[in-house]
Design a protein around this motif. Structure first.
Motif, PDB file in Angstrom:
ATOM      1  N   ARG A 102       0.941  -1.417   0.158  1.00 10.98           N
ATOM      2  CA  ARG A 102      -0.350  -0.085  -0.473  1.00 10.98           C
ATOM      3  C   ARG A 102       0.814   1.423   0.088  1.00 10.98           C
ATOM      4  O   ARG A 102       0.738   2.213  -0.468  1.00 10.98           O
ATOM      5  CB  ARG A 102      -0.716  -0.122   1.158  1.00 10.98           C
ATOM      6  N   ASP A 103       1.949   1.516   0.985  1.00 13.15           N
ATOM      7  CA  ASP A 103       3.213   2.234   0.821  1.00 13.15           C
ATOM      8  C   ASP A 103       3.527   2.635  -0.575  1.00 13.15           C
ATOM      9  O   ASP A 103       3.897   3.468  -0.785  1.00 13.15           O
ATOM     10  CB  ASP A 103       3.563   2.301   2.157  1.00 13.15           C
ATOM     11  N   ASP A 104       3.854   1.469  -0.709  1.00 17.81           N
ATOM     12  CA  ASP A 104       4.765   1.695  -2.445  1.00 17.81           C
ATOM     13  C   ASP A 104       3.551   2.676  -3.640  1.00 17.81           C
ATOM     14  O   ASP A 104       4.438   2.741  -3.989  1.00 17.81           O
ATOM     15  CB  ASP A 104       5.368   0.244  -2.605  1.00 17.81           C
ATOM     16  N   VAL A 105       2.106   1.508  -2.660  1.00 17.88           N
ATOM     17  CA  VAL A 105       1.612   2.081  -4.063  1.00 17.88           C
ATOM     18  C   VAL A 105       1.077   3.559  -3.936  1.00 17.88           C
ATOM     19  O   VAL A 105       1.503   4.325  -5.294  1.00 17.88           O
ATOM     20  CB  VAL A 105       0.658   2.024  -4.334  1.00 17.88           C
ATOM     21  N   LYS A 106       1.295   4.073  -3.335  1.00 15.28           N
ATOM     22  CA  LYS A 106       0.905   5.796  -2.718  1.00 15.28           C
ATOM     23  C   LYS A 106       2.486   6.496  -2.961  1.00 15.28           C
ATOM     24  O   LYS A 106       1.794   7.262  -4.003  1.00 15.28           O
ATOM     25  CB  LYS A 106       0.745   6.169  -1.587  1.00 15.28           C
ATOM     26  N   THR A 107       3.681   5.656  -2.363  1.00 22.87           N
ATOM     27  CA  THR A 107       5.031   6.429  -3.014  1.00 22.87           C
ATOM     28  C   THR A 107       4.765   6.831  -4.575  1.00 22.87           C
ATOM     29  O   THR A 107       5.575   7.628  -5.332  1.00 22.87           O
ATOM     30  CB  THR A 107       5.995   5.533  -2.793  1.00 22.87           C
ATOM     31  N   GLY A 108       4.538   5.589  -5.557  1.00 17.73           N
ATOM     32  CA  GLY A 108       4.250   5.610  -6.517  1.00 17.73           C
ATOM     33  C   GLY A 108       3.800   6.642  -7.788  1.00 17.73           C
ATOM     34  O   GLY A 108       3.915   7.230  -7.865  1.00 17.73           O
ATOM     35  N   VAL A 109       1.855   6.670  -6.823  1.00 19.91           N
ATOM     36  CA  VAL A 109       1.390   7.396  -7.591  1.00 19.91           C
ATOM     37  C   VAL A 109       1.660   9.341  -7.363  1.00 19.91           C
ATOM     38  O   VAL A 109       1.733  10.030  -7.745  1.00 19.91           O
ATOM     39  CB  VAL A 109      -0.165   7.199  -6.979  1.00 19.91           C
ATOM     40  N   ILE A 110       2.290   8.825  -6.225  1.00 15.51           N
ATOM     41  CA  ILE A 110       2.292  10.755  -5.907  1.00 15.51           C
ATOM     42  C   ILE A 110       3.821  11.164  -6.558  1.00 15.51           C
ATOM     43  O   ILE A 110       3.914  12.778  -6.878  1.00 15.51           O
ATOM     44  CB  ILE A 110       2.680  10.904  -4.425  1.00 15.51           C
ATOM     45  N   THR A 111       5.081  10.019  -6.250  1.00 19.67           N
ATOM     46  CA  THR A 111       6.249  10.506  -7.263  1.00 19.67           C
ATOM     47  C   THR A 111       5.684  11.192  -8.086  1.00 19.67           C
ATOM     48  O   THR A 111       6.209  11.953  -9.279  1.00 19.67           O
ATOM     49  CB  THR A 111       7.039   9.753  -7.316  1.00 19.67           C
ATOM     50  N   TYR A 112       4.859   9.894  -9.051  1.00 21.72           N
ATOM     51  CA  TYR A 112       4.526  10.187 -11.200  1.00 21.72           C
ATOM     52  C   TYR A 112       3.411  11.636 -10.688  1.00 21.72           C
ATOM     53  O   TYR A 112       3.434  12.015 -11.994  1.00 21.72           O
ATOM     54  CB  TYR A 112       3.790   9.351 -11.267  1.00 21.72           C
ATOM     55  N   LYS A 113       2.737  12.207  -9.589  1.00 20.44           N
ATOM     56  CA  LYS A 113       2.607  13.166 -10.089  1.00 20.44           C
ATOM     57  C   LYS A 113       2.749  14.476  -9.947  1.00 20.44           C
ATOM     58  O   LYS A 113       2.960  15.493 -10.437  1.00 20.44           O
ATOM     59  CB  LYS A 113       1.423  13.790  -8.920  1.00 20.44           C
ATOM     60  N   ILE A 114       3.694  14.693  -9.083  1.00 23.69           N
ATOM     61  CA  ILE A 114       4.617  15.195  -9.079  1.00 23.69           C
ATOM     62  C   ILE A 114       5.628  15.414 -10.271  1.00 23.69           C
ATOM     63  O   ILE A 114       5.567  16.918 -10.875  1.00 23.69           O
ATOM     64  CB  ILE A 114       6.331  15.249  -7.705  1.00 23.69           C
ATOM     65  N   ALA A 115       5.505  14.495 -11.579  1.00 18.44           N
ATOM     66  CA  ALA A 115       6.354  14.488 -12.713  1.00 18.44           C
ATOM     67  C   ALA A 115       5.067  15.265 -13.642  1.00 18.44           C
ATOM     68  O   ALA A 115       5.814  15.685 -14.198  1.00 18.44           O
ATOM     69  CB  ALA A 115       6.894  12.997 -12.932  1.00 18.44           C
ATOM     70  N   ALA A 116       4.258  14.745 -13.386  1.00 20.81           N
ATOM     71  CA  ALA A 116       3.340  15.371 -14.279  1.00 20.81           C
ATOM     72  C   ALA A 116       3.027  16.728 -14.217  1.00 20.81           C
ATOM     73  O   ALA A 116       2.452  17.155 -15.150  1.00 20.81           O
ATOM     74  CB  ALA A 116       1.727  14.553 -13.967  1.00 20.81           C
ATOM     75  N   HIS A 117       3.193  16.858 -12.703  1.00 17.10           N
ATOM     76  CA  HIS A 117       2.674  18.732 -12.566  1.00 17.10           C
ATOM     77  C   HIS A 117       3.861  19.490 -12.624  1.00 17.10           C
ATOM     78  O   HIS A 117       3.248  20.706 -13.530  1.00 17.10           O
ATOM     79  CB  HIS A 117       2.565  18.614 -11.291  1.00 17.10           C
ATOM     80  N   ALA A 118       4.808  18.308 -12.903  1.00 13.76           N
ATOM     81  CA  ALA A 118       6.222  19.553 -12.763  1.00 13.76           C
ATOM     82  C   ALA A 118       5.960  19.801 -14.791  1.00 13.76           C
ATOM     83  O   ALA A 118       6.248  20.586 -15.163  1.00 13.76           O
ATOM     84  CB  ALA A 118       7.513  18.823 -12.608  1.00 13.76           C
ATOM     85  N   ALA A 119       5.863  19.044 -15.358  1.00 18.39           N
ATOM     86  CA  ALA A 119       5.470  19.227 -16.854  1.00 18.39           C
ATOM     87  C   ALA A 119       4.382  19.862 -16.760  1.00 18.39           C
ATOM     88  O   ALA A 119       4.539  20.523 -17.904  1.00 18.39           O
ATOM     89  CB  ALA A 119       5.810  17.721 -17.557  1.00 18.39           C
ATOM     90  N   ASP A 120       3.217  19.368 -15.866  1.00 19.70           N
ATOM     91  CA  ASP A 120       1.902  20.852 -16.785  1.00 19.70           C
ATOM     92  C   ASP A 120       2.880  22.404 -16.600  1.00 19.70           C
ATOM     93  O   ASP A 120       2.452  23.090 -17.466  1.00 19.70           O
ATOM     94  CB  ASP A 120       0.692  20.810 -15.368  1.00 19.70           C
ATOM     95  N   LEU A 121       3.675  21.888 -15.792  1.00 17.95           N
ATOM     96  CA  LEU A 121       4.190  23.443 -16.201  1.00 17.95           C
ATOM     97  C   LEU A 121       5.077  24.154 -16.822  1.00 17.95           C
ATOM     98  O   LEU A 121       5.437  25.101 -17.172  1.00 17.95           O
ATOM     99  CB  LEU A 121       4.994  23.644 -14.300  1.00 17.95           C
ATOM    100  N   ALA A 122       5.972  23.228 -16.632  1.00 20.67           N
ATOM    101  CA  ALA A 122       6.571  23.581 -18.071  1.00 20.67           C
ATOM    102  C   ALA A 122       6.393  23.838 -19.010  1.00 20.67           C
ATOM    103  O   ALA A 122       6.450  23.784 -20.358  1.00 20.67           O
ATOM    104  CB  ALA A 122       8.282  22.261 -17.990  1.00 20.67           C
ATOM    105  N   LYS A 123       4.922  23.072 -19.702  1.00 17.52           N
ATOM    106  CA  LYS A 123       4.325  23.292 -20.375  1.00 17.52           C
ATOM    107  C   LYS A 123       3.515  24.699 -20.593  1.00 17.52           C
ATOM    108  O   LYS A 123       2.805  24.561 -21.932  1.00 17.52           O
ATOM    109  CB  LYS A 123       3.521  21.866 -21.175  1.00 17.52           C
ATOM    110  N   GLY A 124       3.728  25.657 -19.715  1.00 16.07           N
ATOM    111  CA  GLY A 124       2.509  26.326 -19.309  1.00 16.07           C
ATOM    112  C   GLY A 124       1.020  25.855 -19.265  1.00 16.07           C
ATOM    113  O   GLY A 124       0.000  26.818 -20.398  1.00 16.07           O
ATOM    114  N   HIS A 125       0.873  24.581 -19.423  1.00 16.09           N
ATOM    115  CA  HIS A 125      -0.932  24.478 -18.982  1.00 16.09           C
ATOM    116  C   HIS A 125      -1.253  25.299 -18.196  1.00 16.09           C
ATOM    117  O   HIS A 125      -0.983  26.071 -17.155  1.00 16.09           O
ATOM    118  CB  HIS A 125      -0.766  22.776 -18.287  1.00 16.09           C
ATOM    119  N   PRO A 126      -2.277  26.139 -18.559  1.00 23.86           N
ATOM    120  CA  PRO A 126      -3.249  27.457 -18.550  1.00 23.86           C
ATOM    121  C   PRO A 126      -3.722  26.553 -16.571  1.00 23.86           C
ATOM    122  O   PRO A 126      -4.117  25.418 -16.551  1.00 23.86           O
ATOM    123  CB  PRO A 126      -3.947  27.689 -19.200  1.00 23.86           C
ATOM    124  N   GLY A 127      -3.335  27.177 -15.984  1.00 20.46           N
ATOM    125  CA  GLY A 127      -3.800  27.104 -14.679  1.00 20.46           C
ATOM    126  C   GLY A 127      -2.543  26.693 -13.453  1.00 20.46           C
ATOM    127  O   GLY A 127      -3.128  26.443 -12.347  1.00 20.46           O
TER     128      GLY A 127
END
Lengths: 602, 602
Positions: free
Chosen positions: A477-502
């Motif tokens: 369970r902890d690993d699943v959470k760590t995996g998801v959070i890590t990837y949400k960070i990657a995804a959001h960092a990319a949204d920022l870098a792409k200049g996604h509105p908002g």
């Protein structure tokens, strides 16, 4: 600024969300915390869930929410009943599908063909105890896909739903789907989902893998893993179950999942032939695909690009073929010395998928499994075939995305997305990581999170998570959470870098909270409020300014920030005014005792 | 291939390391595991430590080792005695330094000027119980720096040491130092260090911060944190202690540290004026710098780029000034409405640093503390001043590196390194992260590890780690380890992407071990063998092939890999031979039972 909304649908800005008090926030009862809310569309049954964060300064921030009805205290969920079929009326009212008897469920669907099950044969009519349902498919072989509708110029409720979620116009959604640059995975037999979209024009998405194993997990545990993963932000879930109860597990997961479910039908097909790859046939595979399509699987990984001629290209690799599906198909091709049956029957497969609106995820069976094998001939030969298959799928109006690696050093990542976009006519790219080094087992969420953020910035539409247990064992369970959070960070960092509105408004809201020492707001805005709060409470004593040497911004008073704030407040925004005010400021500062309250690290 | 050496000094390849059996490996006594070994240079007292990993297939891999004598069971270490002064004879034999009485240690050096210490006044003559020593400095104001030697064409033992460590020629080391593209921080009063180099031409380095706090940690704990951080790969350690016992803590850390120690003298100077920034003077600062230089601090962060005129540039920022040193200097400038005394006295400071070979780390006091503030005018104005100061430092033969941000979204990272390299004449860049998003407190090792890997690929020479507790509180032992490991991943991923000679051999060795199911070798080659082994044992049952659905490559038999191996073995390397052999292979495969042993995930 009265409402700082990251990713804010227009109607929330207009102040019209249907808000529901939340019991999940530790601050429930107070005016701060976060709550489940909904944004209404043009019809009463179109309600887009959001996570509304209420700040101590009276403002609020609206965040994308993948957690489904489970986080809404007003909805009474029951995993034995399943979620309510949100999309059912939309699907029925289109009038292009029909219910039918469906393929009978057979013992071997649950992997019990050749072994006597403990406790006697299951009652297969009662695979799932919820509402009775019959499968549905397109009438007269029609393609009932979002791609078909988009091409026809129709904006479906699903498209409107994702437009509200992404804060774009429905027409943008339709255009991206019509052009094949985005997919909206939504099997007509999975009416429970809250529609979402995968495409480079939209927020980067994250997939979490689950899957039972005969030894270690039960059906209930898989459902729990799915709700847990979506609780932390998984946008889709792949059920990679094998072994026992594979059909039943999938049924429970589907009936309870608010997000699209993906599978690899080849895994189940192989179970049906007792793990003997050479006994696989197109008929067994096709039967499995129909079985899963009738259940409601939204997208399927199909390793049709592993062609006979490519197998020798892997001969000199350091780590050969590391994809399970790829190895099964390579074994089949070698056993028969024949072209892949998936490749040969691809058009027929398209017809089946079109009838349910199952989205292709064209698998990269020859992806590199080590830094040494990245971007090699085998990998790119398969990619070219995926480009060819993508064009065929489009002819059949089947939505398609393309899977990508794997293990790739940083300097070779961009070539992957650039080539994929070129070869596959901008179809959405869906990558596993990539891992940027092989030397850190137990930390491959991080080795791959680095690559994932980069490839998403450059255009990858969805990231398949990697947990800390990758290469080592089963994630808990902890690993699943760590995996998801890590990837949400990657995804959001990319949204920022792409200049996604908002996208940046979320960061801004959190940084404002930091600057103003609003700790509860920082926690509530955090990707993982629980851990942020726990870390803070664990180590920050009552007088933080005296103690925290490693923490850049914590503490009740922060001189440098106060100075900035004071200058801003007293002298307005103009640089000249500020410069003129500096001598005055200097006197005031002295008058106030010249006390420096320190920031807590450098 | 008889010896797969990642980062292999030539003499290891020649088979001449002095190897010592290790008691730290769980496999000690067997022939596998890892051991401390040394590579001899041209003189008997020049022995470069390496980590030698012995594989089950008889091969060995040599890895860079930062852990110091603590991991050598043949060395008897005692923190009360300190490490032996490895470089002492090298320094003395250069004949350009002299011992002198040194500045007397005063009560206020330990922050006990105005408060009665518990337990009475310390015996300051016994700050450290080890061997008595007098400080040393350059004779007659000479610059006794590695930069001065390099410019003169001299290859010092320190340069030879790092050349062996980095597997390059000593002349390359000398050239890079002479050109100011690399620094070799090595105070003449810190003879205990094992020399290392920081420059883009070399392996990317990682710094870990430690520092006592009056409330939570003792001197012994700081020494322990230092050895713990270097155990996991920290290349330098910054002691950011404040409050009580600041002088004594530093002395203990220095005498026991095998890696260069960095500090921010401004922190201690501020303690000496009871935290009143406006009471700081050049004299107090200078006295503190000399105090620390005499102790042996190898590099010092100096925020001389925070000029009076730049403070208003931060007025409209979202998060103002977040650097502690930056805020102190901004407060001083505002209080006096005068130019920074660090900027005004920079040349005098250069003379002091040159006399001890203290390396400048020119601090970025105006670095952005949020995504919103990245790459703004304040940040780049300061950077231009750092470029100016760098040129002055070079005139005085003082080695110099430049500090960098901070919080920067991915698409703005490259501009940071490109501008820094241009403005600062390719001086080594030393960055904190950068964090690529603000929304994940409790995971800022990951938000920043992403940025760190990228900026290191593009040329940053050293990365300052960030722990999971960043923004929230004090890191504990686990946080320090997680921070170091995350940053070693970022650094190594960058080494790979830069094509550093030998970097990939480490990955190759680990991937070979994976492909051949040599589990113990995978663990021993891992960045963190302990956690890799623990994760494996925790979740992988005896028959892994049946159970591990999320693990890409584990399990005892992996058909696709076996197929690749078989093809390779039976048909040689030639593609044509392989293709000709495929029909034959197909028959053999059938004859062998066509059994597919599955890889464990897709």
């Amino acid at each position: 600024m009265t409402n700082k909304d990251a990713r804010t649908p227009a109607s929330v800005q207009d102040g019209t969300p249907l808000e529901t008090a939340s019991a999940t926030s530790p601050e429930a009862g107070k005016s701060i915390g976060w709550h489940k809310a909904y944004v209404e569309g043009t019809r009463p049954d179109l309600r887009v869930p959001v996570r509304q964060v209420h700040l101590t300064n009276g403002q609020s921030v609206t965040l994308y929410d993948t957690s489904g009805p489970y986080t809404d205290p007003h909805v009474d969920t029951d995993v034995r009943r399943g979620l309510s079929p949100l999309r059912e009326n939309w699907i029925i009212s289109r009038g292009d599908t029909e219910e039918y008897a469906g393929r009978p469920v057979r013992p071997e669907d649950d992997g019990i063909k050749h072994t006597a099950p403990r406790g006697g044969l299951r009652n297969l009519d009662a695979v799932f105890p919820g509402r009775p349902r019959q499968p549905r498919r397109g009438r007269d072989g029609q393609a009932v896909t979002q791609l078909a509708y988009a091409r026809r110029g129709e904006i479906t409720p699903e498209m409107e739903f994702v437009a509200l979620r992404e804060n774009v116009s429905p027409e943008v959604v339709r255009e991206e789907i019509a052009a094949g640059r985005a997919v909206l995975p939504a099997n007509v037999n999975h009416p429970e989902i809250e529609p979402m979209i995968i495409g480079k024009r939209f927020l980067v998405k994250v997939n979490a893998n689950i899957g039972n194993s005969a030894v270690t997990s039960s059906i209930e545990e898989e459902v729990e893993k799915m709700t847990w993963a979506t609780r932390w932000g998984a946008d889709t879930v792949m059920d990679l179950s094998t072994g026992r109860n594979i059909h039943t597990t999938r049924e429970w997961v589907l009936r309870n999942s608010p997000v699209p479910i993906g599978t690899v039908p080849l895994y189940q097909a192989l179970e049906k032939v007792d793990g003997r790859a050479e006994e696989l046939t197109w008929e067994i595979y096709k039967d499995t695909v129909i079985e899963q399509a009738e259940q409601g699987v939204d997208y399927m990984t199909v390793h049709a690009g592993v062609r006979l001629a490519y197998v020798p290209l892997t001969a000199n690799r350091k780590t050969g073929i590391v994809s399970r599906g790829g190895s099964i198909m390579a074994a089949w091709c070698l056993a028969h010395h024949k072209e892949s049956f998936l490749y040969e029957h691809f058009e027929e497969l398209c017809e089946i998928l079109a009838a349910y609106d199952v989205t292709y995820s064209l698998g990269d069976g020859l992806r590199p499994g080590s830094i040494a094998d990245a971007n090699d001939e085998a990998q790119f030969a398969e990619l070219r075939t995926l480009g060819e298959l993508n064009r065929i799928a489009r002819r059949f109006d089947v939505q398609t995305m393309i899977e990508g690696p794997g293990h790739v050093p940083m300097h070779k990542i961009k070539e992957n997305i650039d080539l994929q976009q070129e070869i596959c006519d901008e179809a959405p790219f869906y990558t596993l990581g990539p891992l940027t080094t092989d030397v850190a087992p137990a930390y491959d969420h991080i080795t791959s999170g680095i690559g994932a953020a980069m490839i998403a910035w450059w255009g990858t539409a969805m990231l398949c998570y990697v947990t800390p247990k990758e290469h080592l064992g089963l994630p808990n369970r902890d690993d699943v959470k760590t995996g998801v959070i890590t990837y949400k960070i990657a995804a959001h960092a990319a949204d920022l870098a792409k200049g996604h509105p908002g996208a940046q408004e979320w960061d801004d809201a959190l940084s404002d909270a930091r600057f103003e020492f609003r700790w509860e707001d920082q926690f509530n805005l955090a990707l993982d409020p629980d851990t942020a709060r726990e870390f803070h409470d664990e180590t920050l004593p009552a007088e933080p300014a005296k103690t925290a040497h490693f923490c850049s911004m914590c503490g009740p008073k922060f001189c440098s920030m106060k100075i900035s704030q004071d200058i801003r407040r007293e002298h307005g925004g103009s640089r000249t005014e500020i410069e003129e005010g500096m001598a005055q400021k200097s006197k005031e500062f002295a008058a106030a005792g010249n006390r420096v309250y320190l920031p807590l690290a450098d």
